[in-house]
Write a protein that holds these residues in place. Structure first.
Motif, PDB file in Angstrom:
ATOM      1  N   UNK B 430       0.839  -1.198   0.000  1.00 41.53           N
ATOM      2  CA  UNK B 430       0.000   0.000   0.000  1.00 41.53           C
ATOM      3  C   UNK B 430       0.874   1.248   0.000  1.00 41.53           C
ATOM      4  N   UNK B 431       1.959   1.204   0.743  1.00 43.31           N
ATOM      5  CA  UNK B 431       2.854   2.357   0.797  1.00 43.31           C
ATOM      6  C   UNK B 431       3.469   2.632  -0.574  1.00 43.31           C
ATOM      7  N   UNK B 451       8.381  13.640   0.703  1.00 47.97           N
ATOM      8  CA  UNK B 451       7.489  12.655   1.316  1.00 47.97           C
ATOM      9  C   UNK B 451       8.287  11.643   2.129  1.00 47.97           C
ATOM     10  N   UNK B 452       7.795  11.348   3.303  1.00 51.16           N
ATOM     11  CA  UNK B 452       8.426  10.344   4.151  1.00 51.16           C
ATOM     12  C   UNK B 452       7.437   9.226   4.427  1.00 51.16           C
ATOM     13  N   UNK B 453       7.935   8.033   4.378  1.00 54.76           N
ATOM     14  CA  UNK B 453       7.078   6.888   4.653  1.00 54.76           C
ATOM     15  C   UNK B 453       7.703   6.096   5.780  1.00 54.76           C
ATOM     16  N   UNK B 454       7.014   6.006   6.861  1.00 57.19           N
ATOM     17  CA  UNK B 454       7.558   5.317   8.021  1.00 57.19           C
ATOM     18  C   UNK B 454       6.699   4.110   8.367  1.00 57.19           C
ATOM     19  N   UNK B 455       7.354   3.062   8.737  1.00 54.39           N
ATOM     20  CA  UNK B 455       6.637   1.897   9.255  1.00 54.39           C
ATOM     21  C   UNK B 455       5.948   1.061   8.194  1.00 54.39           C
ATOM     22  N   UNK B 456       6.583   0.924   7.025  1.00 58.43           N
ATOM     23  CA  UNK B 456       5.918   0.120   5.991  1.00 58.43           C
ATOM     24  C   UNK B 456       5.979  -1.379   6.303  1.00 58.43           C
ATOM     25  N   UNK B 457       6.727  -1.732   7.351  1.00 58.76           N
ATOM     26  CA  UNK B 457       6.730  -3.155   7.714  1.00 58.76           C
ATOM     27  C   UNK B 457       5.726  -3.462   8.821  1.00 58.76           C
ATOM     28  N   UNK B 503       3.700   9.797   5.858  1.00 58.32           N
ATOM     29  CA  UNK B 503       2.759   8.706   6.098  1.00 58.32           C
ATOM     30  C   UNK B 503       3.440   7.778   7.092  1.00 58.32           C
ATOM     31  N   UNK B 504       2.776   7.571   8.200  1.00 59.88           N
ATOM     32  CA  UNK B 504       3.425   6.844   9.281  1.00 59.88           C
ATOM     33  C   UNK B 504       2.477   5.777   9.823  1.00 59.88           C
ATOM     34  N   UNK B 505       2.935   4.551   9.802  1.00 58.15           N
ATOM     35  CA  UNK B 505       2.117   3.460  10.339  1.00 58.15           C
ATOM     36  C   UNK B 505       2.800   2.880  11.561  1.00 58.15           C
ATOM     37  N   UNK B 506       2.021   2.593  12.557  1.00 54.65           N
ATOM     38  CA  UNK B 506       2.590   1.950  13.735  1.00 54.65           C
ATOM     39  C   UNK B 506       1.486   1.261  14.521  1.00 54.65           C
ATOM     40  N   UNK B 507       1.921   0.437  15.443  1.00 52.09           N
ATOM     41  CA  UNK B 507       0.938  -0.271  16.268  1.00 52.09           C
ATOM     42  C   UNK B 507       0.870   0.380  17.631  1.00 52.09           C
ATOM     43  N   UNK B 508      -0.352   0.566  18.093  1.00 44.12           N
ATOM     44  CA  UNK B 508      -0.532   1.179  19.393  1.00 44.12           C
ATOM     45  C   UNK B 508      -1.516   0.320  20.160  1.00 44.12           C
ATOM     46  N   UNK B 509      -1.026  -0.320  21.179  1.00 45.80           N
ATOM     47  CA  UNK B 509      -1.783  -1.323  21.940  1.00 45.80           C
ATOM     48  C   UNK B 509      -2.546  -2.257  20.990  1.00 45.80           C
TER      49      UNK B 509
END
Lengths: 157, 766
Positions: B430-431, B451-457, B503-509
């Motif tokens: 998707x990223x 553009x910055x893309x963080x957390x594509x994994x 665009x930043x993806x991460x897990x939160x709880x």
């Protein structure tokens, strides 16, 4: 008409019917069926078959008869129709019937009963006539399920 | 070979092409952002070459021809005959899209879009303007019947820049109609390449390839094949190509091929070539690389480090192992033997194996999603049974039994967790799509963007992955179009000309968060408020929180083109974003500082397979309502409820009125208990539903029984499309219950959500 030669006979409202055995996955005793909103009266609901949710129809209601008393002892036939598992509640499951092709007759021109559109053939045995039902036709729902705006014309295919 | 087998091979080809297309996109974008490097260009070229080979082998001649031109352009890039410029990258991306389109057509069984003459033309032109040196061009695109080898002349000539184009040794006998043979031919071509590439790495790197992983080795190029102008260490290179040819020879002599007389002839030809190249070398050194046919004898596979793909039954279980050269050959061989025994389609493997070898470096298993869901079904059932056991643990007198049950509980919980994780996939694809969108859109708009893309994994449920793409594309476009200012405006505001987009993806709880952040102009809440009043969403006197005002941009058609202010366009399609996210049991938050930027934050559940819900009672039945829909639950008192015209009711919720509905009526059930609706006493509990911008409302249920996680089960086809019924869950006692979507339910009933506007009217009537 191509029909398999083995059928499972069952009773609904004291009449004998049968479906092709090849469609029958299993027979389960009474089980907890949860009603589903917006469905026609013959849709009995959903049941849990080892983790899979399966829709179940009531054959009495499908034939336009009074739905069975929920206290009565019933059996549920689990059929595989076009790749989907579907259930139908019958009064009792009776026996397996083996018929030769020449013992099967085209359905008589029934007067238009709610039943006639599900009939594939009629099997003539020594003592009685058994109506052979089509699993596909039983689970083709032209009836609209919903009285709302988004009624699907659900057909299992 | 029957039609089913052929179809299977085509499917594998499509799978392979998918991977290639993904790689192209990533690489082309990297070309521009990171800059061209040899490794990158090699990777692109190799992927294109493989794609060409397989499409030719399968007889997709249009695609083969197109990819041939594509490859030639890439070759020119690789040789630095043309520079990497934005328009070249655009052209490459365009070509990639064409191939993608072609593959999609194949997948859907539609008519393929032809040869792409226009793009081909453009690609030819792109190569033309700077003819620094002659581009070596194959006389014609390779068809299935050809094998391309580079000069079978003497080794001295071979590695000089050739005067004549590469040409085929001799075309194979006309066999293109037999896919089996075609596949073998493709395999030979690939083998040559692969062997050559391994050898090239030996030339280029001082170290031998023994310890290099497959990935590293294959990073080096296969220039000999397409472009025989290697000038360094010609002797060594010659020796290397001799190995590679020898390896092919060996493969050709293996049992599969030996059954085919035509191939024996071919093998002889190659043998002759080997002899010519390599008169002094009697025994070729052990061949480091050879791509395997499944049916190769185990001995031949012993030192084979390539990837094995096995097509098992109908399910597409593809097992891949990429072992190092140094890994234990015996165990690998055993594994392969086992796999080969199970394989129903030996030809399936060569088509994927090379692609696999190039891309798969880790050990992984591809499993059909349906299988995983089946597993999850059973695990869910196991959890239910276990909870029943747990409940009745007191019945067991034996301490051993008790201990076993509690131990089993722990293990089952573990198993559940692991199996839930099986549906998780990385967000990367998707990223990638977003990178492409950002590039194209910013060019279109003439805006400079970093553009910055963080957390594509970050891992996300497969179903969510398939559905999150569109909302994210919307948000990113929106940020570029309306969030970021033009360079001029930015300069006036004292900001750097280049806008920032993150665009930043991460897990939160227990949630996955994906943020789309820009440093643009931010939302103008005053304007939004005015607009909301204008549209009758709120009244002029109403006190509304900033947060709620921002959420108005998710109202369908909230902003129109007639607006010329800086918030113009904001909101176009945002209602779609909101409803998509809600359909995934997620929600959106907005943070915005005027003049400093906006952050859209999408919060999604970790998995779509499980939902946190309230189990509510309605008569004798139970329903599950997702927790995300319920803002609060309360027991209304007489004084809180106003009845309007007998039917609709209003709940007084701390000064605000919200419409109150009876769930029994919404579900068109006959009221099953004595709770009299005209009476002002309420037995039930009201659940207040408040979703983003949508108007809050409340529903009455008989009781809330529990709050628990349930596994979502699909309803049968015959029950799909019923409004407000989003699935079923199996409760602790094994009985199924319907999962409700209250918002959809109400929408279907009333045609529209009650707006505050009409509410205030009815209040006056009351």
């Amino acid at each position: 008409m191509q029909l398999n030669d083995r059928f499972l006979a069952f009773t609904v409202d004291q009449e004998q019917y049968a479906v092709a055995l090849v469609n029958v996955r299993e027979v389960i005793g009474e089980s907890d069926i949860t009603p589903v909103p917006f469905t026609p009266h013959f849709m009995r609901g959903i049941l849990n078959l080892r983790g899979q949710v399966i829709s179940v129809i009531d054959l009495r209601a499908r034939f336009g008869l009074h739905p069975a008393d929920s206290s009565a002892e019933m059996s549920t036939l689990i059929l595989e129709v076009n790749g989907s598992l579907l259930g139908m509640v019958v009064d009792s499951v009776d026996f397996v019937l083996r018929m030769q092709a020449d013992q099967l007759e085209a359905p008589p021109a029934y007067e238009a009963t709610p039943l006639s559109r599900f009939v594939d053939a009629v099997a003539r045995t020594d003592r009685q006539l058994i109506v052979i039902l089509s699993s596909e036709k039983l689970f083709s729902f032209e009836e609209s399920f919903v009285t709302g705006a988004r009624s699907p014309s659900a057909v299992v295919a | 070979m029957d039609a089913a087998e052929l179809r299977q091979i085509v499917e594998i080809f499509i799978q392979e092409a998918d991977e290639a297309l993904l790689q192209f996109e990533q690489c082309f974008l990297d070309l521009e952002s990171v800059g061209p490097s040899d490794t990158l260009l090699d990777k692109i070229f190799r992927t294109a070459h493989n794609l060409k080979g397989s499409s030719a082998a399968l007889g997709f001649s249009d695609l083969a021809e197109f990819t041939h031109h594509f490859e030639t352009l890439l070759l020119a890039l690789k040789k630095r005959e043309i520079e990497v410029e934005p328009q070249i990258v655009s052209l490459l991306l365009g070509a990639r899209d064409f191939i993608n389109n072609h593959i999609e057509c194949l997948r859907a069984g539609r008519k393929t879009p032809g040869k792409g003459e226009q793009l081909t033309e453009a690609m030819l032109r792109a190569r033309d303007p700077k003819p620094k040196s002659q581009v070596i061009e194959l006389p014609r695109p390779p068809a299935a019947g050809d094998i391309w080898f580079v000069g079978e002349d003497s080794k001295a000539k071979l590695f000089e820049v050739p005067q004549e184009p590469a040409r085929p040794i001799k075309p194979l006998p006309a066999l293109p109609l037999d896919p089996k043979l075609a596949a073998i031919q493709a395999e030979i071509e690939r083998l040559t390449q692969l062997a050559a590439s391994v050898n090239m790495s030996t030339v280029q790197a001082a170290e031998p390839a023994e310890n290099a992983t497959a990935q590293e080795v294959i990073h080096s190029s296969d220039e000999q094949l397409a472009q025989p102008n290697v000038t360094e260490k010609p002797e060594l290179a010659s020796e290397n190509s001799a190995w590679s040819l020898a390896s092919i020879e060996r493969l050709l002599k293996s049992q599969v091929i030996s059954e085919t007389p035509e191939f024996l002839a071919q093998a002889d030809a190659i043998h002759a070539a080997v002899a010519q190249l390599n008169p002094e070398q009697n025994s070729p050194r052990s061949v480091a690389s050879s791509t395997a046919f499944n049916t190769l004898p185990t001995s031949a596979l012993a030192d084979d480090r390539s990837v094995e793909h096995v097509q098992q039954d109908k399910s597409s279980l593809v097992l891949s192992t990429a072992a190092d050269f140094s890994s234990e050959p015996a165990s690998t061989a055993n594994l392969k033997k086992d796999l080969a025994a199970n394989s129903s389609s030996p030809l399936a493997s060569p088509l994927v194996s090379a692609a696999g070898a190039l891309t798969v470096a880790d050990e992984s298993v591809k499993v059909n999603l349906a299988r995983i869901d089946k597993l999850l079904n059973y695990v869910g059932e196991l959890v239910i049974l276990q909870s029943v056991l747990d409940e009745h643990r007191g019945v067991f007198s034996s301490p051993l039994l008790q201990k076993s049950v509690s131990q089993m509980s722990k293990i089952i919980r573990e198993v559940q967790e692991i199996s839930m994780g099986l549906r998780m996939v990385k967000l990367k694809p998707v990223f990638l799509k977003l990178q492409r969108i950002v590039r194209d859109t910013s060019q279109q708009l003439g805006k400079e963007v970093e553009a910055n893309y963080l957390g594509d994994d970050t891992e996300i449920d497969k179903t969510v992955l398939d559905r999150i793409g569109d909302p994210l594309v919307h948000l990113v476009r929106n940020a570029l179009d309306h969030g970021l200012e033009t360079p001029g405006e930015r300069a006036n505001a004292g900001k750097p000309a280049k806008g920032q987009l993150t665009v930043h993806a991460y897990q939160q709880s227990r949630a996955i968060v994906i943020e789309v952040r820009d440093d643009g102009r931010g939302l103008d809440t005053n304007r939004i408020r005015e607009k909301a009043i204008e549209r009758g969403i709120i009244t002029a006197f109403e006190q509304v929180s900033e947060e709620r005002i921002r959420s108005f941009i998710f109202h369908p058609g909230f902003s129109t083109k007639s607006e010329v202010t800086d918030l113009s366009g904001r909101g176009v399609g945002l209602d779609v974003v909101a409803s998509n996210v809600q359909a995934m049991q997620g929600r959106i938050e907005i943070e915005s500082l005027q003049g400093q930027g906006t952050t859209f934050r999408i919060l999604l559940p970790l998995t779509m397979a499980v939902v946190d819900g309230f189990v509510v009672k309605l008569g004798n039945e139970r329903y599950v309502i997702p927790k995300t829909q319920v803002a609060e639950s309360l027991k209304p008192h007489e004084v809180d409820v106003n009845i309007v015209q007998g039917r609709s009711q209003l709940l007084n919720l701390r000064g605000t009125t919200v419409p109150l509905f009876n769930l029994n009526q919404l579900l068109k059930r006959s009221p099953s208990n004595s709770s009299n609706q005209t009476n002002l006493t309420f037995e039930g509990i009201a659940l207040v539903v408040m979703e983003n911008a949508k108007q809050p409302f409340a529903v009455i249920v008989d009781d809330v029984l529990a709050q628990q996680q349930v596994v979502i089960k699909k309803l049968g086809k015959e029950l799909q499309g019923l409004p407000g019924l989003s699935g079923a869950a199996i409760l602790g006692d094994g009985k199924p219950a319907i999962i409700l979507d209250l918002v959809e339910l109400l929408l279907a009933q009333s045609g529209n959500l009650p707006s505050q506007h009409s509410t205030s009217k009815t209040r006056r009537v009351a």
